[in-house]
Design a protein around this motif. Structure first.
Motif, mmCIF file in Angstrom:
data_model
loop_
_atom_site.group_PDB
_atom_site.id
_atom_site.type_symbol
_atom_site.label_atom_id
_atom_site.label_comp_id
_atom_site.label_asym_id
_atom_site.label_seq_id
_atom_site.Cartn_x
_atom_site.Cartn_y
_atom_site.Cartn_z
ATOM 1 N N MET A 25 0.692 -1.261 -0.008
ATOM 2 C CA MET A 25 0.216 0.020 0.116
ATOM 3 C C MET A 25 1.026 1.376 -0.251
ATOM 4 O O MET A 25 0.303 2.095 -0.709
ATOM 5 N N GLY A 26 2.141 1.589 0.473
ATOM 6 C CA GLY A 26 3.008 2.262 0.610
ATOM 7 C C GLY A 26 3.142 2.911 -0.957
ATOM 8 O O GLY A 26 3.124 3.672 -1.722
ATOM 9 N N LEU A 27 3.437 1.146 -1.884
ATOM 10 C CA LEU A 27 3.792 2.475 -3.500
ATOM 11 C C LEU A 27 2.425 3.011 -3.813
ATOM 12 O O LEU A 27 2.072 3.880 -4.953
ATOM 13 N N PHE A 28 1.233 1.929 -3.628
ATOM 14 C CA PHE A 28 -0.082 2.454 -4.332
ATOM 15 C C PHE A 28 -0.363 4.835 -3.741
ATOM 16 O O PHE A 28 -1.063 5.435 -4.456
ATOM 17 N N SER A 29 0.218 4.578 -2.411
ATOM 18 C CA SER A 29 0.066 5.771 -1.734
ATOM 19 C C SER A 29 1.433 7.134 -2.125
ATOM 20 O O SER A 29 0.451 8.396 -3.069
ATOM 21 N N GLY A 30 2.204 6.198 -2.940
ATOM 22 C CA GLY A 30 3.126 7.230 -3.457
ATOM 23 C C GLY A 30 2.545 7.865 -5.236
ATOM 24 O O GLY A 30 2.451 8.768 -5.567
ATOM 25 N N GLN A 31 2.123 6.313 -5.544
ATOM 26 C CA GLN A 31 1.822 6.691 -6.908
ATOM 27 C C GLN A 31 0.573 7.704 -7.536
ATOM 28 O O GLN A 31 0.614 8.226 -8.035
ATOM 29 N N PHE A 32 -0.594 7.504 -6.574
ATOM 30 C CA PHE A 32 -1.643 8.262 -6.704
ATOM 31 C C PHE A 32 -1.692 9.635 -5.606
ATOM 32 O O PHE A 32 -2.595 10.014 -5.586
ATOM 33 N N SER A 33 -0.316 9.355 -5.225
ATOM 34 C CA SER A 33 -0.262 10.995 -3.917
ATOM 35 C C SER A 33 -1.107 12.170 -5.255
ATOM 36 O O SER A 33 0.452 12.411 -6.044
ATOM 37 N N ASN A 34 -1.571 13.401 -4.512
ATOM 38 C CA ASN A 34 -1.356 15.141 -5.169
ATOM 39 C C ASN A 34 -1.675 15.598 -4.461
ATOM 40 O O ASN A 34 -1.947 15.047 -3.121
ATOM 41 N N VAL A 35 -1.865 16.768 -5.156
ATOM 42 C CA VAL A 35 -1.702 17.948 -3.898
ATOM 43 C C VAL A 35 -3.366 18.741 -4.556
ATOM 44 O O VAL A 35 -2.446 19.301 -5.177
ATOM 45 N N VAL A 36 -3.525 19.539 -3.706
ATOM 46 C CA VAL A 36 -4.465 20.040 -4.433
ATOM 47 C C VAL A 36 -4.592 21.668 -3.504
ATOM 48 O O VAL A 36 -4.511 21.801 -2.067
ATOM 49 N N GLU A 37 -3.977 22.675 -4.709
ATOM 50 C CA GLU A 37 -3.948 24.208 -4.201
ATOM 51 C C GLU A 37 -3.766 25.210 -5.188
ATOM 52 O O GLU A 37 -3.729 24.587 -6.493
ATOM 53 N N TRP A 38 -3.880 26.476 -4.865
ATOM 54 C CA TRP A 38 -4.145 27.192 -5.949
ATOM 55 C C TRP A 38 -2.703 27.114 -6.557
ATOM 56 O O TRP A 38 -2.125 28.268 -5.867
ATOM 57 N N ASP A 39 -2.020 27.175 -7.500
ATOM 58 C CA ASP A 39 -0.453 26.684 -8.161
ATOM 59 C C ASP A 39 -0.363 28.102 -9.368
ATOM 60 O O ASP A 39 0.342 28.036 -9.759
ATOM 61 N N GLU A 40 -2.027 28.416 -9.870
ATOM 62 C CA GLU A 40 -1.680 29.694 -10.437
ATOM 63 C C GLU A 40 -2.031 30.579 -9.679
ATOM 64 O O GLU A 40 -2.990 32.254 -10.517
ATOM 65 N N PHE A 41 -1.925 31.644 -8.548
ATOM 66 C CA PHE A 41 -2.226 32.818 -7.446
ATOM 67 C C PHE A 41 -1.107 33.600 -8.341
ATOM 68 O O PHE A 41 -0.464 33.926 -8.872
ATOM 69 N N ARG A 42 -2.191 34.072 -8.318
ATOM 70 C CA ARG A 42 -1.746 36.044 -8.783
ATOM 71 C C ARG A 42 -2.994 37.213 -7.547
ATOM 72 O O ARG A 42 -3.567 36.694 -7.435
ATOM 73 N N GLU A 43 -1.468 38.275 -7.372
ATOM 74 C CA GLU A 43 -2.787 39.083 -6.414
ATOM 75 C C GLU A 43 -3.816 39.822 -7.606
ATOM 76 O O GLU A 43 -4.302 40.702 -6.627
ATOM 77 N N ASP A 44 -3.897 39.857 -7.928
ATOM 78 C CA ASP A 44 -5.176 40.126 -8.527
ATOM 79 C C ASP A 44 -6.359 39.813 -8.775
ATOM 80 O O ASP A 44 -7.223 39.813 -9.676
ATOM 81 N N MET A 45 -6.169 37.845 -8.904
ATOM 82 C CA MET A 45 -6.852 36.846 -9.266
ATOM 83 C C MET A 45 -7.987 37.312 -7.990
ATOM 84 O O MET A 45 -7.027 36.604 -6.401
ATOM 85 N N ILE A 46 -9.869 36.973 -8.276
ATOM 86 C CA ILE A 46 -10.611 37.238 -6.776
ATOM 87 C C ILE A 46 -10.221 35.227 -6.485
ATOM 88 O O ILE A 46 -10.897 35.510 -5.782
ATOM 89 N N PHE A 47 -10.753 34.692 -7.946
ATOM 90 C CA PHE A 47 -11.015 33.143 -7.286
ATOM 91 C C PHE A 47 -10.315 32.248 -8.841
ATOM 92 O O PHE A 47 -9.868 33.002 -9.899
ATOM 93 N N TRP A 48 -9.848 31.212 -8.531
ATOM 94 C CA TRP A 48 -9.411 29.989 -9.383
ATOM 95 C C TRP A 48 -10.126 28.555 -9.183
ATOM 96 O O TRP A 48 -10.117 28.064 -7.738
ATOM 97 N N LYS A 49 -9.867 27.930 -9.867
ATOM 98 C CA LYS A 49 -10.604 26.606 -9.584
ATOM 99 C C LYS A 49 -10.230 25.723 -10.241
ATOM 100 O O LYS A 49 -9.191 25.627 -11.163
ATOM 101 N N TRP A 50 -9.805 24.874 -9.179
ATOM 102 C CA TRP A 50 -9.324 23.626 -8.855
ATOM 103 C C TRP A 50 -10.198 22.697 -9.924
ATOM 104 O O TRP A 50 -10.966 22.085 -8.970
#
Length: 320
Positions: free
Chosen positions: A1-26
């Motif tokens: 299961m350790g291999l499974f967790s590494g394989q499908f691990s993902n990060v949900v974050e605002w990776d296109e952040f800009r100061e003038d952006m009001i919202f961004w949709k993942w």
């Protein structure tokens, strides 16, 4: 299961952040087992599933989605990650700060005036601030169909109606159009209320609206400044005298030496007449001024001691 967790691990974050952006949709991504949610300061994360808000998370930090997020979602509490499947969901990241916009009229606003058949063309400028305050309305009207939304999008919407609102509040209650800054607070307050009603259905609210300045045509501005200088001097004749003296001392008086000498002589005569008038006026005031009413103890004419009467009992001179 350790291999499974590494394989499908993902990060949900605002990776296109800009100061003038009001919202961004993942979106369009599958949240896998072992995924992390990252919320940075000044951001809120809204989990949506099939267009419906499932949960809102406001505290910044790193969260394990399976153990820390899923249990708090409304309809997905019983969701279990499978071996080959994840969770299809959208995460809307919202910038929670206040945004500032510098505004200015696109073209001069012609304010009706009986003395000017075409109206008085006026420009204005200033700043305003706004922020997101209703996530349901924001998603319903904007985020449901847009991937992101920026300050420039809001500015376009505001500028489109701003000229009309300026016209409305400048002409309201017969304000002095030649001294609009004296009424800038009332005009700003009215425009703020109307702009707030314009944006309220999109989930945003106007926090502040200020007017920096009003600009008049050059000839009108010169007239306003001239009237202001006259009112500061108070006496138009004295203003003319000062202007003449300034012209002579600066050497800008036209007409050569003879003209300058003549103007100096006339100026001297005027000043002399003014001085004589002031002296005569002072003498008249002194002559007409009432006496203090104090009676002397001895007659100033014969030196006899005075009594109760207003005339000297010895020589008859008037004492008061």
């Amino acid at each position: 299961m350790g291999l499974f967790s590494g394989q499908f691990s993902n990060v949900v974050e605002w990776d296109e952040f800009r100061e003038d952006m009001i919202f961004w949709k993942w979106s369009n991504k599958e949240i896998k087992k072992g995924s992390k949610l990252i919320i940075r300061p000044g951001q809120d994360a809204i989990f949506m599933f099939n267009g419906r808000i499932e949960g809102i998370f406001k505290d910044d930090g790193d969260y394990d989605i399976e153990s820390q997020i899923i249990p708090f979602l409304s309809t997905l509490k019983g969701f279990k990650f499978g071996f080959n499947s994840g969770m299809r969901a959208e995460v809307l990241f919202v910038n929670t700060k206040e945004f500032q916009i510098r505004w200015g009229t696109r073209a001069p606003i012609n304010i009706p005036n009986p003395q000017l058949p075409g109206g008085l063309p006026i420009r204005g400028n200033g700043t305003l601030t706004f922020k997101v305050n209703d996530y349901v309305a924001l998603i319903d009207k904007i985020a449901g169909v847009k991937q992101s939304y920026c300050v420039e999008d809001v500015k376009e919407r505001i500028v489109a109606v701003l000229d009309q609102l300026l016209m409305k509040w400048i002409t309201k209650e017969g304000k002095d159009i030649f001294n609009l800054m004296a009424n800038a607070y009332d005009i700003s307050k009215g425009i703020k209320t109307d702009l707030d009603m314009e944006l309220i259905n999109t989930g945003m609210t106007i926090m502040n609206f200020t007017i920096g300045s009003f600009n008049y045509p050059e000839n009108i501005q010169k007239m306003i400044e001239k009237n202001a200088s006259h009112s500061m001097v108070g006496d138009v004749n004295r203003y003319s005298q000062i202007s003449m003296v300034d012209g002579m001392t600066s050497g800008n008086m036209k007409g050569g030496g003879a003209a300058s000498d003549m103007a100096s002589m006339m100026m001297g005569m005027q000043m002399a007449n003014q001085m004589m008038n002031n002296i005569n006026q002072n003498n008249q005031n002194t002559a007409s001024a009432p006496s203090s009413g104090a009676k002397p103890n001895f007659c100033p004419n014969c030196g006899a001691k005075t009594g109760e009467g207003n005339f000297c009992s010895n020589c008859g001179a008037k004492l008061v």
